[in-house]
Scaffold this active site. Sequence first.
Site, PDB file in Angstrom:
ATOM      1  N   ASN A   9       0.879  -1.170   0.000  1.00 31.62           N
ATOM      2  CA  ASN A   9       0.000   0.000   0.000  1.00 31.62           C
ATOM      3  C   ASN A   9       0.913   1.216   0.000  1.00 31.62           C
ATOM      4  OD1 ASN A   9      -1.765   2.075   0.518  1.00 31.62           O
ATOM      5  ND2 ASN A   9      -2.149   1.501   2.662  1.00 31.62           N
ATOM      6  N   TRP A  10       1.027   1.844  -1.165  1.00 32.65           N
ATOM      7  CA  TRP A  10       1.992   2.947  -1.294  1.00 32.65           C
ATOM      8  C   TRP A  10       1.517   4.243  -0.649  1.00 32.65           C
ATOM      9  CZ3 TRP A  10       3.878   2.305  -7.084  1.00 32.65           C
ATOM     10  CH2 TRP A  10       4.797   1.259  -7.126  1.00 32.65           C
ATOM     11  N   LYS A  11       0.227   4.345  -0.378  1.00 33.09           N
ATOM     12  CA  LYS A  11      -0.317   5.596   0.192  1.00 33.09           C
ATOM     13  C   LYS A  11       0.018   6.762  -0.742  1.00 33.09           C
ATOM     14  CE  LYS A  11       0.090   3.461   4.653  1.00 33.09           C
ATOM     15  NZ  LYS A  11       0.125   3.611   6.091  1.00 33.09           N
ATOM     16  N   HIS A  96      -9.414   1.936   4.810  1.00 36.18           N
ATOM     17  CA  HIS A  96      -8.126   2.087   5.493  1.00 36.18           C
ATOM     18  C   HIS A  96      -8.308   3.103   6.637  1.00 36.18           C
ATOM     19  CE1 HIS A  96      -4.001   3.089   6.395  1.00 36.18           C
ATOM     20  NE2 HIS A  96      -3.675   1.945   5.822  1.00 36.18           N
ATOM     21  N   GLU A  98      -6.572   5.446   7.602  1.00 33.49           N
ATOM     22  CA  GLU A  98      -6.272   6.840   7.252  1.00 33.49           C
ATOM     23  C   GLU A  98      -7.471   7.494   6.565  1.00 33.49           C
ATOM     24  OE1 GLU A  98      -2.571   5.928   5.319  1.00 33.49           O
ATOM     25  OE2 GLU A  98      -1.744   5.427   7.292  1.00 33.49           O
ATOM     26  N   GLU A 168      -5.467  -4.229  10.766  1.00 34.66           N
ATOM     27  CA  GLU A 168      -4.390  -3.257  10.933  1.00 34.66           C
ATOM     28  C   GLU A 168      -4.613  -2.450  12.206  1.00 34.66           C
ATOM     29  OE1 GLU A 168      -2.421  -2.295   6.929  1.00 34.66           O
ATOM     30  OE2 GLU A 168      -4.110  -0.958   7.118  1.00 34.66           O
ATOM     31  N   GLY A 174       2.737   2.598  10.605  1.00 34.90           N
ATOM     32  CA  GLY A 174       3.754   3.633  10.404  1.00 34.90           C
ATOM     33  C   GLY A 174       4.478   4.044  11.672  1.00 34.90           C
ATOM     34  N   SER A 213       3.388  -1.751  10.385  1.00 32.38           N
ATOM     35  CA  SER A 213       4.840  -1.902  10.588  1.00 32.38           C
ATOM     36  C   SER A 213       5.317  -3.327  10.349  1.00 32.38           C
ATOM     37  CB  SER A 213       5.243  -1.417  11.982  1.00 32.38           C
ATOM     38  OG  SER A 213       4.948  -0.050  12.134  1.00 32.38           O
ATOM     39  N   GLY A 234       2.862  -1.132   4.200  1.00 30.49           N
ATOM     40  CA  GLY A 234       2.973   0.277   3.813  1.00 30.49           C
ATOM     41  C   GLY A 234       4.418   0.640   3.496  1.00 30.49           C
ATOM     42  N   GLY A 235       5.102   1.211   4.479  1.00 31.98           N
ATOM     43  CA  GLY A 235       6.463   1.729   4.297  1.00 31.98           C
ATOM     44  C   GLY A 235       7.410   0.764   3.595  1.00 31.98           C
TER      45      GLY A 235
HETATM   46  P1  PGA Z   1       2.914   0.473   7.495  1.00 25.27           P
HETATM   47  O1  PGA Z   1       1.456   0.721   6.859  1.00 25.27           O
HETATM   48  O2  PGA Z   1       3.381  -0.869   7.007  1.00 25.27           O
HETATM   49  O3  PGA Z   1       3.756   1.607   6.984  1.00 25.27           O
HETATM   50  O4  PGA Z   1       2.755   0.505   8.979  1.00 25.27           O
HETATM   51  C1  PGA Z   1       0.539  -0.324   6.687  1.00 25.27           C
HETATM   52  C2  PGA Z   1      -0.768   0.229   6.162  1.00 25.27           C
HETATM   53  O5  PGA Z   1      -1.189   1.309   6.598  1.00 25.27           O
HETATM   54  O6  PGA Z   1      -1.415  -0.391   5.291  1.00 25.27           O
END
Ligand code: PGA
Length: 253
Positions: A9-11, A96, A98, A168, A174, A213, A234-235
């Site tokens: 998930n590149w956001k 998500h 966010e 999640e 993050g 994470s 994500g990251g």
């Molecule tokens: P993260 O993000 O791996 O950077 O914690 C995961 C996500 O929000 O899908």
Amino acid sequence: MRKPLVMGNWKLNGTKQTVKELIGAFAEAANKAGDKIEVAICSPAVFIPLVEGAAAGSKLQYGSEDCDIHTQGAYTGENSPTQFKEFGCKYAIVGHSERRGYHKESNEYVAQKFKSAQDNGLIPVLCIGESESEFEQKKTMDICKAELKAVIDLCGIAAFEKAVIAYEPIWAIGTGKTATPEIAQDVHHQIREYLKSFDAAVADKVQILYGGSCNAKTAPELFGQPDIDGGLIGGASLKVADFTSIIETAAKL
Ligand code: PGA
């Protein structure tokens, strides 16, 4: 037997150049992993045509990070599931944290997005999970059940035959604070038990990913848990070495 799924998930990240580099490397890693696992990248909508080109002919699948409840019309700034489908997307992330947080998306609204994605041929990836204070108050399952129930009420339990769930915990996204494999397994198990109360066969089949994470270091133990079917990353999905190593971990399961 559920197939592991590793999804990035590149956001709101990336440039034309990084899309080419990352997709090239991940397509190669997905091909190497073969049919034992599924690998996908969800990118910002603007990059999807580039992802489509760079992933062409490989086993790497891709999708959107969100999608609108409508298929067309006067909804400035939105992207519809039919548009994503036209560009070859397989998945659409919905709900998500966010988006639930910054865009005030309710459980019912997320359920409508889930339905719209599925009705239009995409596989919705429903994100669920609790905040840090909810975790401390031991409300994890209340939150997860409410987020799942809104979808079950609108779409029925059978809708999870063609969907993915991503657990999640918001406090782990993050932050570098991964849930321990024991905590994550326990929640994944309870999610499956909850779904079982509606339909045991569907509960047994649905892929439940862990996100928050998850990285090259933590993935092996997390993915080794019986109810964890891969990760939403994500990251670490923005780094060639890290995401490739996570793909390799899943392929060894
Ligand atoms: P993260 O993000 O791996 O950077 O914690 C995961 C996500 O929000 O899908």
